[in-house]
Write an enzyme that holds these catalytic residues in place. Structure first.
Site, PDB file in Angstrom:
ATOM      1  N   GLY A   1       0.802  -1.213   0.000  1.00  0.00           N
ATOM      2  CA  GLY A   1       0.000   0.000   0.000  1.00  0.00           C
ATOM      3  C   GLY A   1       0.838   1.267   0.000  1.00  0.00           C
TER       4      GLY A   1
ATOM      5  N   ARG B   1       2.063   3.159   2.357  1.00  0.00           N
ATOM      6  CA  ARG B   1       3.253   3.169   3.220  1.00  0.00           C
ATOM      7  C   ARG B   1       4.372   2.342   2.611  1.00  0.00           C
ATOM      8  NH1 ARG B   1       6.218   1.014   7.591  1.00  0.00           N
ATOM      9  NH2 ARG B   1       6.780   2.614   9.118  1.00  0.00           N
ATOM     10  N   CYS B   2       4.012   1.196   2.039  1.00  0.00           N
ATOM     11  CA  CYS B   2       5.022   0.336   1.417  1.00  0.00           C
ATOM     12  C   CYS B   2       5.756   1.056   0.281  1.00  0.00           C
ATOM     13  CB  CYS B   2       4.373  -0.927   0.851  1.00  0.00           C
ATOM     14  SG  CYS B   2       3.599  -2.007   2.064  1.00  0.00           S
ATOM     15  N   MET B   3       5.040   1.945  -0.427  1.00  0.00           N
ATOM     16  CA  MET B   3       5.599   2.584  -1.616  1.00  0.00           C
ATOM     17  C   MET B   3       6.383   3.865  -1.307  1.00  0.00           C
ATOM     18  SD  MET B   3       2.692   2.157  -4.559  1.00  0.00           S
ATOM     19  CE  MET B   3       1.574   3.317  -3.789  1.00  0.00           C
TER      20      MET B   3
END
Length: 410
Positions: free
Chosen positions: A397, A399-401
């Site tokens: 999502g 945050r991951c990106m």
């Protein structure tokens, strides 16, 4: 402490600088047969994925956040030819190529590029076998390598910039990725922090280094406050790595007093700590409903001596643990999909509980997680909704990106 352009003492402080990677040709080097090896469950459509990622970056720009791109920083880093040679040698040594003749050919291929940006993009994209004309084979290993579709594997996970390193306080943990597929990703950060003009003349403390023997990934590292860091002991992060980080942070004089090691299920659905909960406001978190029961948490507290600490094992509900260590009001948990069941399962698959705060109570979310998004709005959280049909196929999502480089202190 010398200013080095890095500062992250919370998950929600106003974001000022962020590192992204715009998806590149590496995405189009995914095939169904290679998805498991390259850690994907589906193949994003690159054109649309880039459009979605550009919309993501535009949210930052409209909110006064400076956007840095991994691929551009890396190209700027290797303008010095001596640094470029070091980088190419190290990169080639970690490609997994066994045959020495093939290694020399790949090294020469990379050295033939005159444009540094095109070189970096190609290193990230991988080299297809059909691009590389090789004469007669002289060894079994070379012939076997030639049967594989890539001379050098693509790096499709790079758009998840959260994992290769993490900004903690004014330092970084330069991580050792769990899987061989992702391990090369950390080379870029290694060279950027050592040689890029933004960092080469300042001191950047390393809480962890990619040469350490234990795995840790940035999705498991959350800075809850200037006193508390949470790290997941997960499918991707070893407990021994947390020991090393604790010793170094507590020896440095950072304000952090506690590291909470969350022992979470070692399953893909709980891959990283930030896939099961993220902070959206001072006392509000999104969570995966499956993590609501009693959790085992190890509280690592700063000791009296330099780098020393004491550990206490606790078993409590997530909200009680967070309330205890963050202080203030009772923590509010906002469930992905609202409750266990169909909506939660669907939206958790699409990272409904993986949000990115750009300020307290203000977060970036995927459009497709409409049930969770409605619940966030009902709790007074301001949403920046981005399109997500293709980006979400990588199972990560907002945050991951993103890797925050600088947040204002709360």
């Amino acid at each position: 402490m010398n200013y080095n352009g890095l500062q992250v003492y919370s998950e929600i402080g106003k974001l000022k600088k962020v590192l992204l990677h715009r998806p590149g040709e590496e995405i189009e080097n995914l095939t169904p047969d290679l998805m498991e090896r390259l850690l994907f469950d589906d193949i994003p459509y690159l054109k649309v994925a880039r459009e979605e990622h550009d919309a993501f970056a535009e949210v930052f720009r409209k909110n006064d956040v400076e956007v840095f791109y991994l691929e551009k920083l890396m190209a700027e880093t290797i303008k010095d030819n001596s640094v470029k040679e070091l980088f190419i040698d190290e990169f080639v040594s970690e490609t997994g190529i066994i045959n020495k003749t093939r290694m020399a050919q790949v090294r020469a291929y990379y050295q033939s590029f005159n444009d540094d940006q095109i070189l970096v993009d190609k290193m990230m994209a991988g080299i297809r076998g059909e691009e590389f004309k090789i004469g007669l084979s002289h060894s079994l290993s070379d012939m076997i390598e030639m049967d594989y579709p890539f001379v050098v594997d693509p790096m499709p996970n790079l758009y998840f910039t959260r994992d290769p390193f993490a900004t903690l306080g004014t330092g970084i943990s330069l991580n050792k990725m769990r899987t061989v597929t992702r391990r090369r990703e950390t080379i870029f950060a290694k060279y950027i922090f050592k040689y890029h003009p933004l960092f080469k003349d300042v001191e950047v403390p390393y809480w962890y280094d990619r040469d350490q023997p234990y795995a840790i990934e940035g999705g498991d590292e959350l800075v809850l406050s200037d006193k508390v860091i949470a790290i997941g002991v997960s499918q991707r992060t070893d407990a021994a790595a947390i020991d090393i980080i604790a010793k170094r942070i507590f020896a440095d004089g950072q304000p952090f007093e506690t590291i909470l090691a969350f022992d979470i299920p070692k399953e893909r659905a709980f891959m990283h700590l930030d896939t099961v909960f993220t902070m959206v406001d001072h006392n509000k978190f999104t969570i995966h409903p499956e993590i609501e029961g009693p959790l085992t948490v190890y509280s690592i507290q700063r000791g009296d001596g330099r780098g020393e600490y004491v550990i206490e094992k606790e078993t409590k509900k997530l909200e009680d643990i967070l309330t205890k260590y963050l202080g203030g009001d009772q923590v509010k948990l906002i469930r992905c999909g609202g409750k266990r069941g169909i909506d939660a399962a669907r939206e958790q698959w699409n990272d409904g509980s993986n949000t990115l705060a750009i300020a307290p109570g203000e977060v970036v979310v995927y459009s497709r997680n409409h049930v969770t998004n409605r619940l966030l709005e009902e709790e007074g959280v301001k949403l920046h909704v981005i399109p997500s049909s293709e980006l979400s196929r990588g199972r990560g999502g907002p945050r991951c990106m993103s890797m925050p480089l600088y947040r204002e202190k709360l």
